[in-house]
Write a protein that holds these residues in place. Sequence first.
Motif, PDB file in Angstrom:
ATOM      1  N   GLU A   2       0.824  -1.208   0.000  1.00  0.00           N
ATOM      2  CA  GLU A   2       0.000   0.000   0.000  1.00  0.00           C
ATOM      3  C   GLU A   2       0.860   1.262   0.000  1.00  0.00           C
ATOM      4  OE1 GLU A   2      -3.867   1.758   2.353  1.00  0.00           O
ATOM      5  OE2 GLU A   2      -2.379   0.637   3.485  1.00  0.00           O
ATOM      6  N   ARG A   3       1.936   1.260   0.770  1.00  0.00           N
ATOM      7  CA  ARG A   3       2.815   2.441   0.808  1.00  0.00           C
ATOM      8  C   ARG A   3       3.480   2.674  -0.541  1.00  0.00           C
ATOM      9  NH1 ARG A   3       3.746   0.523   6.117  1.00  0.00           N
ATOM     10  NH2 ARG A   3       5.453  -0.823   5.428  1.00  0.00           N
ATOM     11  N   ILE A   4       3.898   1.597  -1.211  1.00  0.00           N
ATOM     12  CA  ILE A   4       4.542   1.750  -2.521  1.00  0.00           C
ATOM     13  C   ILE A   4       3.539   2.281  -3.547  1.00  0.00           C
ATOM     14  CG2 ILE A   4       5.632   0.493  -4.416  1.00  0.00           C
ATOM     15  CD1 ILE A   4       6.810  -1.413  -2.338  1.00  0.00           C
ATOM     16  N   MET A   5       2.298   1.767  -3.526  1.00  0.00           N
ATOM     17  CA  MET A   5       1.284   2.243  -4.472  1.00  0.00           C
ATOM     18  C   MET A   5       0.967   3.714  -4.239  1.00  0.00           C
ATOM     19  SD  MET A   5      -1.345  -1.008  -4.789  1.00  0.00           S
ATOM     20  CE  MET A   5      -2.255  -0.230  -6.117  1.00  0.00           C
ATOM     21  N   ALA A  63       3.024   5.925  -3.010  1.00  0.00           N
ATOM     22  CA  ALA A  63       4.184   6.680  -3.479  1.00  0.00           C
ATOM     23  C   ALA A  63       4.180   6.817  -4.994  1.00  0.00           C
ATOM     24  CB  ALA A  63       5.470   5.991  -3.017  1.00  0.00           C
ATOM     25  N   GLN A  64       3.810   5.746  -5.705  1.00  0.00           N
ATOM     26  CA  GLN A  64       3.755   5.804  -7.164  1.00  0.00           C
ATOM     27  C   GLN A  64       2.614   6.709  -7.644  1.00  0.00           C
ATOM     28  OE1 GLN A  64       6.060   4.840  -8.950  1.00  0.00           O
ATOM     29  NE2 GLN A  64       7.100   3.147  -7.949  1.00  0.00           N
ATOM     30  N   MET A  65       1.465   6.656  -6.955  1.00  0.00           N
ATOM     31  CA  MET A  65       0.356   7.540  -7.338  1.00  0.00           C
ATOM     32  C   MET A  65       0.699   9.002  -7.088  1.00  0.00           C
ATOM     33  SD  MET A  65      -3.160   5.483  -6.366  1.00  0.00           S
ATOM     34  CE  MET A  65      -2.680   5.046  -4.680  1.00  0.00           C
ATOM     35  N   ALA A  66       1.513   9.288  -6.061  1.00  0.00           N
ATOM     36  CA  ALA A  66       1.958  10.660  -5.810  1.00  0.00           C
ATOM     37  C   ALA A  66       2.867  11.168  -6.923  1.00  0.00           C
ATOM     38  CB  ALA A  66       2.684  10.734  -4.468  1.00  0.00           C
ATOM     39  N   ARG A  67       3.483  10.227  -7.647  1.00  0.00           N
ATOM     40  CA  ARG A  67       4.346  10.593  -8.779  1.00  0.00           C
ATOM     41  C   ARG A  67       3.586  10.596 -10.107  1.00  0.00           C
ATOM     42  NH1 ARG A  67       7.418   7.498  -5.225  1.00  0.00           N
ATOM     43  NH2 ARG A  67       9.421   8.431  -4.607  1.00  0.00           N
ATOM     44  N   GLY A  68       2.269  10.403 -10.037  1.00  0.00           N
ATOM     45  CA  GLY A  68       1.446  10.485 -11.240  1.00  0.00           C
ATOM     46  C   GLY A  68       0.968   9.173 -11.797  1.00  0.00           C
ATOM     47  N   ALA A  69       1.283   8.056 -11.177  1.00  0.00           N
ATOM     48  CA  ALA A  69       0.834   6.754 -11.674  1.00  0.00           C
ATOM     49  C   ALA A  69      -0.657   6.573 -11.407  1.00  0.00           C
ATOM     50  CB  ALA A  69       1.627   5.637 -11.025  1.00  0.00           C
ATOM     51  N   LEU A 125      -1.697  -4.444 -15.700  1.00  0.00           N
ATOM     52  CA  LEU A 125      -0.662  -5.372 -15.271  1.00  0.00           C
ATOM     53  C   LEU A 125       0.734  -4.811 -15.540  1.00  0.00           C
ATOM     54  CD1 LEU A 125      -2.118  -8.836 -16.365  1.00  0.00           C
ATOM     55  CD2 LEU A 125      -1.800  -7.992 -14.033  1.00  0.00           C
ATOM     56  N   LYS A 126       0.898  -4.128 -16.678  1.00  0.00           N
ATOM     57  CA  LYS A 126       2.196  -3.519 -16.983  1.00  0.00           C
ATOM     58  C   LYS A 126       2.533  -2.420 -15.982  1.00  0.00           C
ATOM     59  CE  LYS A 126       2.254  -4.472 -21.963  1.00  0.00           C
ATOM     60  NZ  LYS A 126       2.281  -3.883 -23.333  1.00  0.00           N
ATOM     61  N   LYS A 127       1.515  -1.681 -15.545  1.00  0.00           N
ATOM     62  CA  LYS A 127       1.755  -0.615 -14.564  1.00  0.00           C
ATOM     63  C   LYS A 127       2.166  -1.175 -13.210  1.00  0.00           C
ATOM     64  CE  LYS A 127      -1.445   2.775 -16.575  1.00  0.00           C
ATOM     65  NZ  LYS A 127      -2.691   3.562 -16.356  1.00  0.00           N
ATOM     66  N   LEU A 128       1.731  -2.395 -12.926  1.00  0.00           N
ATOM     67  CA  LEU A 128       2.065  -2.996 -11.629  1.00  0.00           C
ATOM     68  C   LEU A 128       3.546  -3.348 -11.514  1.00  0.00           C
ATOM     69  CD1 LEU A 128      -0.994  -5.329 -10.906  1.00  0.00           C
ATOM     70  CD2 LEU A 128      -0.379  -3.199  -9.752  1.00  0.00           C
ATOM     71  N   ARG A 129       4.270  -3.305 -12.638  1.00  0.00           N
ATOM     72  CA  ARG A 129       5.703  -3.577 -12.559  1.00  0.00           C
ATOM     73  C   ARG A 129       6.402  -2.573 -11.664  1.00  0.00           C
ATOM     74  NH1 ARG A 129       7.614  -3.927 -18.704  1.00  0.00           N
ATOM     75  NH2 ARG A 129       6.371  -1.987 -18.687  1.00  0.00           N
ATOM     76  N   THR A 130       5.894  -1.329 -11.665  1.00  0.00           N
ATOM     77  CA  THR A 130       6.504  -0.288 -10.828  1.00  0.00           C
ATOM     78  C   THR A 130       6.211  -0.508  -9.343  1.00  0.00           C
ATOM     79  OG1 THR A 130       4.538   1.128 -11.084  1.00  0.00           O
ATOM     80  CG2 THR A 130       6.308   1.392 -12.683  1.00  0.00           C
ATOM     81  N   VAL A 131       5.343  -1.464  -9.048  1.00  0.00           N
ATOM     82  CA  VAL A 131       5.004  -1.776  -7.657  1.00  0.00           C
ATOM     83  C   VAL A 131       5.635  -3.098  -7.219  1.00  0.00           C
ATOM     84  CG1 VAL A 131       3.118  -2.290  -6.062  1.00  0.00           C
ATOM     85  CG2 VAL A 131       2.837  -0.496  -7.784  1.00  0.00           C
TER      86      VAL A 131
END
Length: 259
Positions: free
Chosen positions: A168-171, A173-179, A190-196
């Motif tokens: 949850e913390r990683i998601m 953080a990624q959403m704060a960067r625009g994900a 699924l491709k976007k989940l690679r960043t998590v």
Amino acid sequence: MMKDITWGQYHSVDSMIHRIDPRVKIRFTIIYIILLLLDRNLPLFLFLTTVFAGVWACSRVPMRKMIRGTKGVFIFILICSILNAFTMHGTTLVKLGVLTITKEGLIKAGFVFWRMLLLILMSSLLMYTTTPTRLTDGMEKCMHLSGGVAMGITIALRFVPILFGELERIMKAQMARGADFKKGNPVVRLKKLRTVILPLFQNAISRAGHLGDAMDSRCYTGGKGRTKLHPLVYERRDMVAYVCMLAMVIASVVLIVKF
């Protein structure tokens, strides 16, 4: 939210179930699960549901916490139960193209959901009422596992809520960067989940390394010769629990044979 995942965490409260020896609780849980899987019998399931209700009432663990902590599993067993409604031949109730819902299929789906629900709740109750140390000692004694294997299983179970919190913390953080993980088709998501997933595995490996270093610095050894600060000793309440376990087994066998 993933922070609501509490499965695998110890719920600290003074109750009758918390004070029972972990060996008794582990054996009781195993026997309970075996009885659940033996037969599809309505009186048996009603009896085992009553047993769970009694154990839960004595444990003083909030039902809201148990349901919230295992809601992801509930969705999975609900899907499995629904699929069973389409796989049984019998009296047709609803026909949806090539799919047919039968009366027998609905009955089977209901029993599958009921069985899996009780199985998950009773298993989670074991971990809610037993500290990691006592759970490790109980598994080592009643399952004849080595100290290292028992500790590894316990740590793996306790890591579940920690990993969900880390995810949850990683998601966030990624959403704060625009994900944005909600837009696009399933393949794009699924491709976007690679960043998590990659940071999650990296953090999990790092946590495991730190945990291993901490255990080594405290000279932890799980083999023979390791002493216990609080050795497991049976008391009168544990003998009473064994008698209740025997009564449950006898009553279940009678219900299976009779019905």
